[in-house]
Design a protein around this motif. Sequence first.
Motif, mmCIF file in Angstrom:
data_model
loop_
_atom_site.group_PDB
_atom_site.id
_atom_site.type_symbol
_atom_site.label_atom_id
_atom_site.label_comp_id
_atom_site.label_asym_id
_atom_site.label_seq_id
_atom_site.Cartn_x
_atom_site.Cartn_y
_atom_site.Cartn_z
ATOM 1 N N ASN A 43 0.825 -1.211 0.000
ATOM 2 C CA ASN A 43 0.000 0.000 0.000
ATOM 3 C C ASN A 43 0.857 1.257 0.000
ATOM 4 O O ASN A 43 0.546 2.240 -0.681
ATOM 5 N N THR A 44 1.929 1.242 0.756
ATOM 6 C CA THR A 44 2.853 2.381 0.772
ATOM 7 C C THR A 44 3.512 2.548 -0.584
ATOM 8 O O THR A 44 3.634 3.667 -1.107
ATOM 9 N N LEU A 45 3.943 1.432 -1.162
ATOM 10 C CA LEU A 45 4.578 1.453 -2.479
ATOM 11 C C LEU A 45 3.611 1.996 -3.530
ATOM 12 O O LEU A 45 3.972 2.862 -4.342
ATOM 13 N N PHE A 46 2.388 1.509 -3.516
ATOM 14 C CA PHE A 46 1.403 1.934 -4.497
ATOM 15 C C PHE A 46 1.047 3.407 -4.328
ATOM 16 O O PHE A 46 0.946 4.149 -5.312
ATOM 17 N N ALA A 49 3.680 5.631 -5.821
ATOM 18 C CA ALA A 49 3.692 5.586 -7.287
ATOM 19 C C ALA A 49 2.474 6.305 -7.860
ATOM 20 O O ALA A 49 2.571 7.028 -8.855
ATOM 21 N N TYR A 50 1.324 6.119 -7.225
ATOM 22 C CA TYR A 50 0.097 6.761 -7.706
ATOM 23 C C TYR A 50 0.201 8.275 -7.564
ATOM 24 O O TYR A 50 -0.208 9.031 -8.458
ATOM 25 N N GLN A 51 0.748 8.727 -6.448
ATOM 26 C CA GLN A 51 0.915 10.157 -6.222
ATOM 27 C C GLN A 51 1.821 10.783 -7.277
ATOM 28 O O GLN A 51 1.565 11.886 -7.764
ATOM 29 N N ALA A 52 2.874 10.034 -7.651
ATOM 30 C CA ALA A 52 3.805 10.553 -8.652
ATOM 31 C C ALA A 52 3.130 10.705 -10.015
ATOM 32 O O ALA A 52 3.420 11.652 -10.754
ATOM 33 N N GLU A 53 2.232 9.778 -10.343
ATOM 34 C CA GLU A 53 1.562 9.829 -11.637
ATOM 35 C C GLU A 53 0.320 10.722 -11.613
ATOM 36 O O GLU A 53 -0.138 11.182 -12.669
ATOM 37 N N VAL A 59 -4.365 9.041 -2.758
ATOM 38 C CA VAL A 59 -5.093 7.797 -2.556
ATOM 39 C C VAL A 59 -4.658 7.171 -1.241
ATOM 40 O O VAL A 59 -3.477 7.170 -0.889
ATOM 41 N N SER A 60 -5.610 6.681 -0.488
ATOM 42 C CA SER A 60 -5.327 5.959 0.755
ATOM 43 C C SER A 60 -5.998 4.601 0.684
ATOM 44 O O SER A 60 -7.060 4.445 0.091
ATOM 45 N N ILE A 61 -5.350 3.613 1.273
ATOM 46 C CA ILE A 61 -5.873 2.248 1.241
ATOM 47 C C ILE A 61 -6.080 1.753 2.663
ATOM 48 O O ILE A 61 -5.157 1.793 3.488
ATOM 49 N N ASN A 62 -7.272 1.303 2.940
ATOM 50 C CA ASN A 62 -7.578 0.666 4.216
ATOM 51 C C ASN A 62 -7.565 -0.844 4.026
ATOM 52 O O ASN A 62 -7.875 -1.345 2.947
ATOM 53 N N GLN A 63 -7.228 -1.552 5.087
ATOM 54 C CA GLN A 63 -7.122 -3.010 5.017
ATOM 55 C C GLN A 63 -8.109 -3.664 5.978
ATOM 56 O O GLN A 63 -8.353 -3.164 7.074
ATOM 57 N N SER A 64 -8.624 -4.812 5.555
ATOM 58 C CA SER A 64 -9.435 -5.655 6.421
ATOM 59 C C SER A 64 -8.963 -7.095 6.225
ATOM 60 O O SER A 64 -8.866 -7.570 5.095
ATOM 61 N N LEU A 270 -4.725 -3.029 -8.381
ATOM 62 C CA LEU A 270 -4.501 -4.459 -8.609
ATOM 63 C C LEU A 270 -3.491 -4.705 -9.731
ATOM 64 O O LEU A 270 -2.634 -5.588 -9.628
ATOM 65 N N LYS A 271 -3.551 -3.930 -10.804
ATOM 66 C CA LYS A 271 -2.593 -4.114 -11.900
ATOM 67 C C LYS A 271 -1.171 -3.886 -11.428
ATOM 68 O O LYS A 271 -0.224 -4.514 -11.920
ATOM 69 N N GLY A 272 -1.007 -3.003 -10.450
ATOM 70 C CA GLY A 272 0.325 -2.731 -9.923
ATOM 71 C C GLY A 272 0.982 -3.923 -9.258
ATOM 72 O O GLY A 272 2.203 -3.945 -9.074
ATOM 73 N N LEU A 273 0.182 -4.926 -8.899
ATOM 74 C CA LEU A 273 0.752 -6.125 -8.277
ATOM 75 C C LEU A 273 1.672 -6.877 -9.230
ATOM 76 O O LEU A 273 2.512 -7.672 -8.788
ATOM 77 N N TRP A 274 1.504 -6.652 -10.541
ATOM 78 C CA TRP A 274 2.355 -7.335 -11.525
ATOM 79 C C TRP A 274 3.559 -6.488 -11.940
ATOM 80 O O TRP A 274 4.388 -6.947 -12.709
ATOM 81 N N ASP A 275 3.680 -5.280 -11.424
ATOM 82 C CA ASP A 275 4.839 -4.448 -11.731
ATOM 83 C C ASP A 275 6.068 -4.990 -11.002
ATOM 84 O O ASP A 275 5.958 -5.621 -9.938
ATOM 85 N N GLN A 276 7.226 -4.722 -11.551
ATOM 86 C CA GLN A 276 8.472 -5.249 -11.005
ATOM 87 C C GLN A 276 8.668 -4.931 -9.516
ATOM 88 O O GLN A 276 9.016 -5.831 -8.740
ATOM 89 N N PRO A 277 8.461 -3.692 -9.062
ATOM 90 C CA PRO A 277 8.671 -3.417 -7.632
ATOM 91 C C PRO A 277 7.776 -4.258 -6.729
ATOM 92 O O PRO A 277 8.220 -4.733 -5.674
ATOM 93 N N ALA A 278 6.522 -4.448 -7.125
ATOM 94 C CA ALA A 278 5.603 -5.242 -6.312
ATOM 95 C C ALA A 278 5.993 -6.710 -6.317
ATOM 96 O O ALA A 278 5.941 -7.391 -5.285
ATOM 97 N N GLN A 279 6.385 -7.223 -7.485
ATOM 98 C CA GLN A 279 6.816 -8.623 -7.570
ATOM 99 C C GLN A 279 8.057 -8.864 -6.717
ATOM 100 O O GLN A 279 8.182 -9.896 -6.042
ATOM 101 N N GLU A 280 8.962 -7.912 -6.712
ATOM 102 C CA GLU A 280 10.157 -8.020 -5.876
ATOM 103 C C GLU A 280 9.776 -7.978 -4.400
ATOM 104 O O GLU A 280 10.321 -8.741 -3.584
#
Length: 339
Positions: A43-46, A49-53, A59-64, A270-280
């Motif tokens: 969530n921090t990573l995303f 990246a979202y803020q930069a673009e 954007v903020s993400i809550n978790q359950s 969700l698409k960001g999960l397949w980006d290199q930083p997320a995969q790493e």
Amino acid sequence: MVLLTGCNPTQATQDANAAVDNKNISLLNVSYDVSRDFYKEYNTLFSSAYQAEHPDSKVSINQSHGGSSKQALSVANGLQADVVTLNQNTDMNLLVEKGLVAADWQQALPNNAVPYTSTMVLLVRTGNPKNIQDWQDLAHKGVEVVMPNPKTSGTARYAFLGAYGYGLHHFKEDSTQNAPQTNDYLKKMLANVVTYDNGARAATTSFTQRGLGDVLITTENEAHLVATQHAKGKVEIIYPSYSIAINNPVAVVNSVTDKNGSTDAANTYLKGLWDQPAQELMAQMYLRPSDKAVLAAHQATLPNINTFEPVAVFGSWDEIMDTIFIDGGLFDQLARPPQ
């Protein structure tokens, strides 16, 4: 600016209303128990990246988090999830049946919407005092086992299926309809279970903090996090000779995002999960990324393992649920009542 989609007047009105506050987007990720550590970091990573673009948006993400099936049921009953990141297709199918997730959710993202996989391993006390080396050792007299409850936890279902699949493989039996040795072994193993917790993280707490049991059946990533962080120096990981492959599907809850005007942000998340930083990041958090090159680079901590796909051994997930985990099914026949 977030790009909002709509194809009818009602939807367009909803999106236009949501667009008023498109500078402050909030997403809710409803997920299974032991994914919390990964998604906290992702969530921090995303967000960065979202803020930069989208410099004019935030954007903020809550978790359950909880048992996968309990989480899916909560969404089905009204919990306003923008995305669901679960660990079993049958939980996703429930949301499709309720009209909350698109029927073609598996085609919306790469690899059938599975960004990473895992497997089941065994976590024992330091020094392995009960000399547990494989699944069959969990059936030995005097071994106390901790696992979640298959009635509420997808991880627990994988635990049971992992043990059962090992039995079929080890005893060379062909199916649950013809498996007397496997059934006998499972009865003994389940008789050794000292607690059935609602979710995988609760089972971890029972093992590490409450001191229950000699062995915890858990996912590979959870075992590594416990061994390196939560109970460092107090536990050891045992890889079974044959275990189960766990797929972790993800999807957008369109019924919620279309109403809130968050569809674009949810899809990007969700698409960001397949980006290199997320995969790493997945590999660093001991999840098996779908990117084979990233997985290979982390072979020291994510070794090659001999696994089986549950649907190849037990049939479709609908069949698994209807014959094994339904009330009165195979699990209930082999297990003592959950505590």
